[in-house]
Design a protein around this motif. Sequence first.
Motif, PDB file in Angstrom:
ATOM      1  N   ASP A  11       0.811  -1.212   0.000  1.00 49.49           N
ATOM      2  CA  ASP A  11       0.000   0.000   0.000  1.00 49.49           C
ATOM      3  C   ASP A  11       0.849   1.269   0.000  1.00 49.49           C
ATOM      4  O   ASP A  11       0.519   2.255  -0.672  1.00 49.49           O
ATOM      5  CB  ASP A  11      -0.933   0.017   1.221  1.00 49.49           C
ATOM      6  N   THR A  12       1.929   1.302   0.788  1.00 41.72           N
ATOM      7  CA  THR A  12       2.744   2.511   0.899  1.00 41.72           C
ATOM      8  C   THR A  12       3.355   2.890  -0.443  1.00 41.72           C
ATOM      9  O   THR A  12       3.303   4.048  -0.875  1.00 41.72           O
ATOM     10  CB  THR A  12       3.851   2.319   1.950  1.00 41.72           C
ATOM     11  N   LEU A  13       3.936   1.921  -1.108  1.00 44.90           N
ATOM     12  CA  LEU A  13       4.559   2.191  -2.409  1.00 44.90           C
ATOM     13  C   LEU A  13       3.511   2.601  -3.440  1.00 44.90           C
ATOM     14  O   LEU A  13       3.739   3.498  -4.252  1.00 44.90           O
ATOM     15  CB  LEU A  13       5.327   0.959  -2.879  1.00 44.90           C
ATOM     16  N   LYS A  14       2.365   1.955  -3.395  1.00 45.08           N
ATOM     17  CA  LYS A  14       1.301   2.292  -4.346  1.00 45.08           C
ATOM     18  C   LYS A  14       0.845   3.740  -4.150  1.00 45.08           C
ATOM     19  O   LYS A  14       0.557   4.452  -5.120  1.00 45.08           O
ATOM     20  CB  LYS A  14       0.119   1.339  -4.174  1.00 45.08           C
ATOM     21  N   LYS A  15       0.801   4.187  -2.901  1.00 48.25           N
ATOM     22  CA  LYS A  15       0.401   5.570  -2.632  1.00 48.25           C
ATOM     23  C   LYS A  15       1.405   6.549  -3.232  1.00 48.25           C
ATOM     24  O   LYS A  15       1.025   7.599  -3.752  1.00 48.25           O
ATOM     25  CB  LYS A  15       0.267   5.795  -1.127  1.00 48.25           C
ATOM     26  N   ILE A  16       2.696   6.209  -3.141  1.00 47.36           N
ATOM     27  CA  ILE A  16       3.720   7.076  -3.735  1.00 47.36           C
ATOM     28  C   ILE A  16       3.543   7.134  -5.252  1.00 47.36           C
ATOM     29  O   ILE A  16       3.608   8.203  -5.866  1.00 47.36           O
ATOM     30  CB  ILE A  16       5.130   6.586  -3.370  1.00 47.36           C
ATOM     31  N   GLU A  17       3.313   5.967  -5.867  1.00 46.39           N
ATOM     32  CA  GLU A  17       3.111   5.939  -7.320  1.00 46.39           C
ATOM     33  C   GLU A  17       1.881   6.753  -7.719  1.00 46.39           C
ATOM     34  O   GLU A  17       1.913   7.524  -8.676  1.00 46.39           O
ATOM     35  CB  GLU A  17       2.962   4.494  -7.800  1.00 46.39           C
ATOM     36  N   ASP A  18       0.784   6.571  -6.975  1.00 47.36           N
ATOM     37  CA  ASP A  18      -0.450   7.273  -7.313  1.00 47.36           C
ATOM     38  C   ASP A  18      -0.300   8.782  -7.116  1.00 47.36           C
ATOM     39  O   ASP A  18      -0.789   9.576  -7.934  1.00 47.36           O
ATOM     40  CB  ASP A  18      -1.603   6.752  -6.452  1.00 47.36           C
ATOM     41  N   LYS A  19       0.375   9.164  -6.032  1.00 48.79           N
ATOM     42  CA  LYS A  19       0.529  10.587  -5.724  1.00 48.79           C
ATOM     43  C   LYS A  19       1.409  11.301  -6.747  1.00 48.79           C
ATOM     44  O   LYS A  19       1.172  12.464  -7.082  1.00 48.79           O
ATOM     45  CB  LYS A  19       1.122  10.749  -4.324  1.00 48.79           C
ATOM     46  N   THR A  20       2.411  10.589  -7.258  1.00 46.11           N
ATOM     47  CA  THR A  20       3.383  11.212  -8.162  1.00 46.11           C
ATOM     48  C   THR A  20       3.169  10.850  -9.621  1.00 46.11           C
ATOM     49  O   THR A  20       3.884  11.362 -10.491  1.00 46.11           O
ATOM     50  CB  THR A  20       4.809  10.806  -7.754  1.00 46.11           C
TER      51      THR A  20
END
Length: 443
Positions: free
Chosen positions: A64-73
């Motif tokens: 989830d954490t990495l996916k949030k970074i990808e989605d945010k950026t």
Amino acid sequence: MNERKFVLLAVTAVGSSLCLYYVIRKTSKKEYHIVFDGSQVESMTVELKLQTSFLPFLFGQKGDTLKKIEDKTNTVINFRCCKDEKYAICSISGFQSNVKLAEDLIKEAEGNYLKIGRSEISVPEEKLDLVLGRNLDNFNQIQQESGAVILFERRTYISKKVGGFRKFIIKGTPEQMLKAKNIIENVIENNRSGIERNRIEEFSSEGHTSKDFPSKGPEDCNAFTWVQGREMITEILNNTEDYIDVFVSAVASPDKFWIQIAGPLTSVLDNLVTEMTSFYREENNASQYRISVPNIGAIVAAIFPADGEYYRGAIMKLDDEKKTVSVFFVDFGDSDEVPQSEVFELLPEFSQLRFQAIECQLGGVLPRDLSWSSEAIEDFGLLSLCAQWKELRLKVLKHRSVTGRPTPIPVVKLVNPEGEKAADISEELIRKGHAVEEDINLV
């Protein structure tokens, strides 16, 4: 992953991976570009060298954490191994400003990771079951809620003031350690003061201990997939509208095969196998934890003869004359005959990860004859990429209840996404003449 031989009627797939993170973040073919006045601007890629020990922290729960970074950026982040296994290369692709933001977020996370500390808390022996829960349900939930990594020592300490107690070692950021400590103290205190244990109820989910397992022969070995617990089953049952990425780990037939859900738990399982193998290969540990009198139904650590590594398994059958036991490997779904001398007590720290093998049935097809032919089973193993550790797409069509089983078996659709056109494996079995179509609503 270590390769295992494709065996007819029992395709096996117990193995570990030196390149732990390839299976977690499969390389994306997506390209970023934008047209200004007819000119094309392509994306840029930045590479970071990261410690492999930091990656689970970066991924977070279920990625989830990495996916949030990808989605945010709006970037694509992938990983590949270095020759030095202590490091991995992280590549970030996207527009320049987005890549810079993703890089900053990852470096910020790395800074938080480096702040990770270590603390201890003592749990009275009589309260241990409250904190651990059935099949370590409460213990796992405490880790998930706090974000901390928690270990507990096997040794019981004796104090004149409090009697016997166990040391729990908590690793994480100051905030994570404090939250984990507070949760554990609340669990203990709620019970001590007679307050209703709603904290425990919040943590608990239905699970199974070895006492819940049926003690029968190999024909009932699929019953041991019960022990994967509610998290894995619930994840499938609650996502019947969506496709998920899976690996097919073992095949008996299209009506009975086992999957693992692709994702961060893949690397966790690989690490677990590595740790178990290292531990049980130590002669002192082997002599201390070797099981002299194995019992059917026991959950154990056992060697897999083909690769010499140790895995979690359930004892299905004893052969006193040959001094062997039949072991069903609960994280992969395959079975093998193991020397009795290579079966050991499974320690609590090796029991924290949910058992990963999930039994499934292929939907929409019936064998052309009364049963699946050996050729059909072999082709299904090849079509499903069994033991090849390549992702398939799976969708649950419905569930088949089985008498004596607490959870139904998912009846699924399997699709191989590789190639120009995704291949529906049920349709491929029909095309090859091994199967006939069945109305899924009648299953």
